[in-house]
Design a protein around this motif. Sequence first.
Motif, PDB file in Angstrom:
ATOM      1  N   LYS A  37      24.650   1.053   6.711  1.00 40.90           N
ATOM      2  CA  LYS A  37      24.987  -0.266   7.244  1.00 40.90           C
ATOM      3  C   LYS A  37      25.449  -0.204   8.697  1.00 40.90           C
ATOM      4  CE  LYS A  37      26.264  -2.372   2.812  1.00 40.90           C
ATOM      5  NZ  LYS A  37      27.355  -3.033   2.032  1.00 40.90           N
ATOM      6  N   LYS A  38      26.107   0.890   9.062  1.00 42.72           N
ATOM      7  CA  LYS A  38      26.612   1.019  10.432  1.00 42.72           C
ATOM      8  C   LYS A  38      25.466   1.176  11.431  1.00 42.72           C
ATOM      9  CE  LYS A  38      31.007   3.178   9.098  1.00 42.72           C
ATOM     10  NZ  LYS A  38      31.855   4.405   9.222  1.00 42.72           N
ATOM     11  N   GLN A  39      24.536   2.055  11.115  1.00 42.26           N
ATOM     12  CA  GLN A  39      23.434   2.343  12.030  1.00 42.26           C
ATOM     13  C   GLN A  39      22.215   1.449  11.793  1.00 42.26           C
ATOM     14  OE1 GLN A  39      23.899   4.475  14.524  1.00 42.26           O
ATOM     15  NE2 GLN A  39      25.964   4.907  13.748  1.00 42.26           N
ATOM     16  N   LYS A  40      22.244   0.705  10.677  1.00 40.91           N
ATOM     17  CA  LYS A  40      21.130  -0.176  10.311  1.00 40.91           C
ATOM     18  C   LYS A  40      19.811   0.588  10.180  1.00 40.91           C
ATOM     19  CE  LYS A  40      23.045  -4.537  12.035  1.00 40.91           C
ATOM     20  NZ  LYS A  40      24.428  -4.060  12.101  1.00 40.91           N
ATOM     21  N   VAL A  41      19.897   1.730   9.518  1.00 38.43           N
ATOM     22  CA  VAL A  41      18.706   2.530   9.235  1.00 38.43           C
ATOM     23  C   VAL A  41      18.783   3.036   7.795  1.00 38.43           C
ATOM     24  CG1 VAL A  41      18.347   3.276  11.616  1.00 38.43           C
ATOM     25  CG2 VAL A  41      19.776   4.665  10.083  1.00 38.43           C
ATOM     26  N   THR A  44      19.295   5.998   0.979  1.00 36.83           N
ATOM     27  CA  THR A  44      20.586   5.311   1.076  1.00 36.83           C
ATOM     28  C   THR A  44      20.581   4.530   2.386  1.00 36.83           C
ATOM     29  OG1 THR A  44      21.708   7.074  -0.152  1.00 36.83           O
ATOM     30  CG2 THR A  44      23.094   5.576   1.138  1.00 36.83           C
ATOM     31  N   TYR A  45      21.002   3.270   2.337  1.00 37.12           N
ATOM     32  CA  TYR A  45      21.012   2.460   3.552  1.00 37.12           C
ATOM     33  C   TYR A  45      22.305   2.665   4.325  1.00 37.12           C
ATOM     34  CZ  TYR A  45      20.518  -1.469   6.745  1.00 37.12           C
ATOM     35  OH  TYR A  45      20.418  -2.239   7.879  1.00 37.12           O
ATOM     36  N   GLU A  82       0.845  -1.187   0.000  1.00 43.72           N
ATOM     37  CA  GLU A  82       0.000   0.000   0.000  1.00 43.72           C
ATOM     38  C   GLU A  82       0.886   1.244   0.000  1.00 43.72           C
ATOM     39  OE1 GLU A  82      -3.475   2.140   2.740  1.00 43.72           O
ATOM     40  OE2 GLU A  82      -2.678   0.168   3.267  1.00 43.72           O
ATOM     41  N   GLN A  83       0.546   2.208  -0.819  1.00 47.91           N
ATOM     42  CA  GLN A  83       1.346   3.425  -0.899  1.00 47.91           C
ATOM     43  C   GLN A  83       1.160   4.271   0.365  1.00 47.91           C
ATOM     44  OE1 GLN A  83       0.946   5.415  -4.773  1.00 47.91           O
ATOM     45  NE2 GLN A  83       0.320   3.450  -5.645  1.00 47.91           N
ATOM     46  N   GLN A  84       2.235   4.927   0.752  1.00 53.19           N
ATOM     47  CA  GLN A  84       2.263   5.663   2.015  1.00 53.19           C
ATOM     48  C   GLN A  84       2.723   7.097   1.764  1.00 53.19           C
ATOM     49  OE1 GLN A  84       4.648   3.564   4.870  1.00 53.19           O
ATOM     50  NE2 GLN A  84       4.955   5.349   6.186  1.00 53.19           N
ATOM     51  N   TYR A  85       2.077   8.036   2.415  1.00 56.99           N
ATOM     52  CA  TYR A  85       2.496   9.438   2.371  1.00 56.99           C
ATOM     53  C   TYR A  85       3.286   9.725   3.642  1.00 56.99           C
ATOM     54  CZ  TYR A  85       2.157  14.571   2.315  1.00 56.99           C
ATOM     55  OH  TYR A  85       2.436  15.919   2.329  1.00 56.99           O
ATOM     56  N   ILE A  86       4.545  10.119   3.482  1.00 60.93           N
ATOM     57  CA  ILE A  86       5.395  10.424   4.632  1.00 60.93           C
ATOM     58  C   ILE A  86       5.477  11.946   4.766  1.00 60.93           C
ATOM     59  CG2 ILE A  86       7.634  10.081   5.727  1.00 60.93           C
ATOM     60  CD1 ILE A  86       8.089   7.704   3.874  1.00 60.93           C
ATOM     61  N   PRO A  87       4.939  12.520   5.843  1.00 56.92           N
ATOM     62  CA  PRO A  87       4.835  13.985   5.991  1.00 56.92           C
ATOM     63  C   PRO A  87       6.130  14.625   6.490  1.00 56.92           C
ATOM     64  CG  PRO A  87       3.834  12.925   7.871  1.00 56.92           C
ATOM     65  CD  PRO A  87       4.286  11.806   6.957  1.00 56.92           C
ATOM     66  N   VAL A  88       7.178  14.540   5.692  1.00 55.66           N
ATOM     67  CA  VAL A  88       8.517  14.910   6.157  1.00 55.66           C
ATOM     68  C   VAL A  88       8.684  16.389   6.498  1.00 55.66           C
ATOM     69  CG1 VAL A  88       9.685  12.987   5.022  1.00 55.66           C
ATOM     70  CG2 VAL A  88       9.275  15.104   3.746  1.00 55.66           C
ATOM     71  N   MET A  89       7.872  17.276   5.877  1.00 54.70           N
ATOM     72  CA  MET A  89       8.006  18.712   6.151  1.00 54.70           C
ATOM     73  C   MET A  89       6.704  19.351   6.636  1.00 54.70           C
ATOM     74  SD  MET A  89      11.211  19.294   5.605  1.00 54.70           S
ATOM     75  CE  MET A  89      11.330  21.088   5.663  1.00 54.70           C
ATOM     76  N   GLU A  90       5.729  18.553   7.020  1.00 56.62           N
ATOM     77  CA  GLU A  90       4.447  19.097   7.461  1.00 56.62           C
ATOM     78  C   GLU A  90       4.588  19.959   8.716  1.00 56.62           C
ATOM     79  OE1 GLU A  90       1.670  19.163   6.002  1.00 56.62           O
ATOM     80  OE2 GLU A  90       1.692  17.549   4.511  1.00 56.62           O
ATOM     81  N   HIS A  91       5.636  19.724   9.481  1.00 56.38           N
ATOM     82  CA  HIS A  91       5.857  20.484  10.715  1.00 56.38           C
ATOM     83  C   HIS A  91       6.372  21.892  10.446  1.00 56.38           C
ATOM     84  CE1 HIS A  91       9.774  18.976   9.496  1.00 56.38           C
ATOM     85  NE2 HIS A  91      10.314  19.948  10.205  1.00 56.38           N
ATOM     86  N   GLU A  92       6.811  22.154   9.219  1.00 52.21           N
ATOM     87  CA  GLU A  92       7.472  23.418   8.885  1.00 52.21           C
ATOM     88  C   GLU A  92       6.507  24.325   8.129  1.00 52.21           C
ATOM     89  OE1 GLU A  92       9.950  26.136   9.233  1.00 52.21           O
ATOM     90  OE2 GLU A  92      10.937  24.215   9.673  1.00 52.21           O
ATOM     91  N   ALA A  93       6.025  25.383   8.805  1.00 51.91           N
ATOM     92  CA  ALA A  93       5.003  26.256   8.211  1.00 51.91           C
ATOM     93  C   ALA A  93       5.455  26.877   6.898  1.00 51.91           C
ATOM     94  CB  ALA A  93       4.618  27.351   9.210  1.00 51.91           C
ATOM     95  N   GLY A  94       6.740  27.222   6.794  1.00 50.06           N
ATOM     96  CA  GLY A  94       7.231  27.901   5.599  1.00 50.06           C
ATOM     97  C   GLY A  94       7.706  26.988   4.488  1.00 50.06           C
ATOM     98  N   THR A 114      14.923   6.035   9.244  1.00 45.29           N
ATOM     99  CA  THR A 114      13.942   5.056   9.699  1.00 45.29           C
ATOM    100  C   THR A 114      14.524   3.654   9.589  1.00 45.29           C
ATOM    101  OG1 THR A 114      11.689   4.203   9.402  1.00 45.29           O
ATOM    102  CG2 THR A 114      12.880   4.838   7.414  1.00 45.29           C
ATOM    103  N   ALA A 115      14.089   2.789  10.470  1.00 41.69           N
ATOM    104  CA  ALA A 115      14.495   1.388  10.400  1.00 41.69           C
ATOM    105  C   ALA A 115      13.401   0.528   9.788  1.00 41.69           C
ATOM    106  CB  ALA A 115      14.843   0.862  11.795  1.00 41.69           C
ATOM    107  N   ASP A 116      12.154   1.032   9.823  1.00 38.11           N
ATOM    108  CA  ASP A 116      11.023   0.201   9.424  1.00 38.11           C
ATOM    109  C   ASP A 116       9.987   0.913   8.551  1.00 38.11           C
ATOM    110  OD1 ASP A 116       9.943   1.961  11.235  1.00 38.11           O
ATOM    111  OD2 ASP A 116       9.493   0.440  12.755  1.00 38.11           O
ATOM    112  N   PHE A 117      10.214   2.160   8.194  1.00 36.57           N
ATOM    113  CA  PHE A 117       9.293   2.966   7.391  1.00 36.57           C
ATOM    114  C   PHE A 117       7.940   3.159   8.087  1.00 36.57           C
ATOM    115  CE2 PHE A 117      12.445   1.428   4.460  1.00 36.57           C
ATOM    116  CZ  PHE A 117      12.755   2.568   3.738  1.00 36.57           C
ATOM    117  N   LYS A 118       7.983   3.053   9.410  1.00 35.92           N
ATOM    118  CA  LYS A 118       6.804   3.330  10.231  1.00 35.92           C
ATOM    119  C   LYS A 118       7.089   4.467  11.208  1.00 35.92           C
ATOM    120  CE  LYS A 118       5.179  -1.459   9.948  1.00 35.92           C
ATOM    121  NZ  LYS A 118       4.896  -2.712  10.713  1.00 35.92           N
ATOM    122  N   LYS A 119       8.252   4.401  11.825  1.00 37.62           N
ATOM    123  CA  LYS A 119       8.693   5.459  12.719  1.00 37.62           C
ATOM    124  C   LYS A 119       9.865   6.189  12.070  1.00 37.62           C
ATOM    125  CE  LYS A 119       7.332   3.030  16.946  1.00 37.62           C
ATOM    126  NZ  LYS A 119       7.813   2.483  18.246  1.00 37.62           N
TER     127      LYS A 119
END
Length: 299
Positions: free
Chosen positions: A125-129, A122-123, A100-112, A162-167
């Motif tokens: 490997k060190k941080q596994k995210v 890009t993955y 299912e397609q997902q909308y990620i609100p990456v800049m919704e917090h920024e009014a401007g 993100t590690a799981d595309f949920k958080k």
Amino acid sequence: MVAPFRGQAQEPGKNEALLFAYFKGNGDGLHLAASTDGLNWSPLKNDSLFLKPQVSQDKLLRDPCIIKGPDNLFHMVWTVSWNAKGIGYANSLDLIHWSEQQYIPVMEHEAGARNSWAPEITYDKKQKVYLIYWATTITGLYPETQSKEENSYNHRMYYTTTADFKKFSPTKLLYEPGFNVIDATIVPNQSQYLMFLKDETREPPQKNIRIATSKNLVGPYMAAGPPITGKYWAEGPTALKLGINWIVYFDKYTEGKMGAVTSPDLKKWTDISGKINFPAGVRHGTVFKVTRQELEKLK
């Protein structure tokens, strides 16, 4: 430095093939093309859509970026609109059947914030995210590089992880090069990371591809180097190493065709735009490797 091309491109490994994910028109959906030599590209499924966009008010799919994660899933992000404060995301095991397609609100917090353009993954490997990054103009920021041209856009690169595309982690600034920058894509190279980016400066016009480097995926990145593209306008770089040579594809958007440069050392670049063949109408996309078996299932 960009020199004329006199050699041949390196081919991928025996069990490898190359795919190019792209869109057409204003953002009709996901198209895929395949190549076994990095020069000649053939559209798959008669250039029909592998995914039709469903998220955001505008329901566009522009600038698709696909990577294969350690979970064996293909993860894709894309631009959903010219002016949305979020991006699109979906995943697939085979590039045919999608989540299912997902909308990620990456800049919704920024009014401007005015937009969220050309996201990439890009993955780490060190941080596994997964690092997800994109270009945004925030009204009023960086007035020293503000222009009234081109709708007064004045982008910088931002990111989340993100590690799981949920958080997702809080959005942060990734790169402020001292000029209007878009279309960054990051590739690991031994002990460093290469950020291929577009200098979007309009006055005087730059519109070229440059490279910035860092020892860490999230930076800090060094000052961008000189242009690696020629005296034409280029955007949407996507890069990989084939054999001993790097190859960077890009969208010659004012000419309606793709271009490419290659280099063995990331210093001296050879223009091979006249040697590549892409399907008609290809726009800003990403190149990635798959197995020959994975390719066969897509035909």
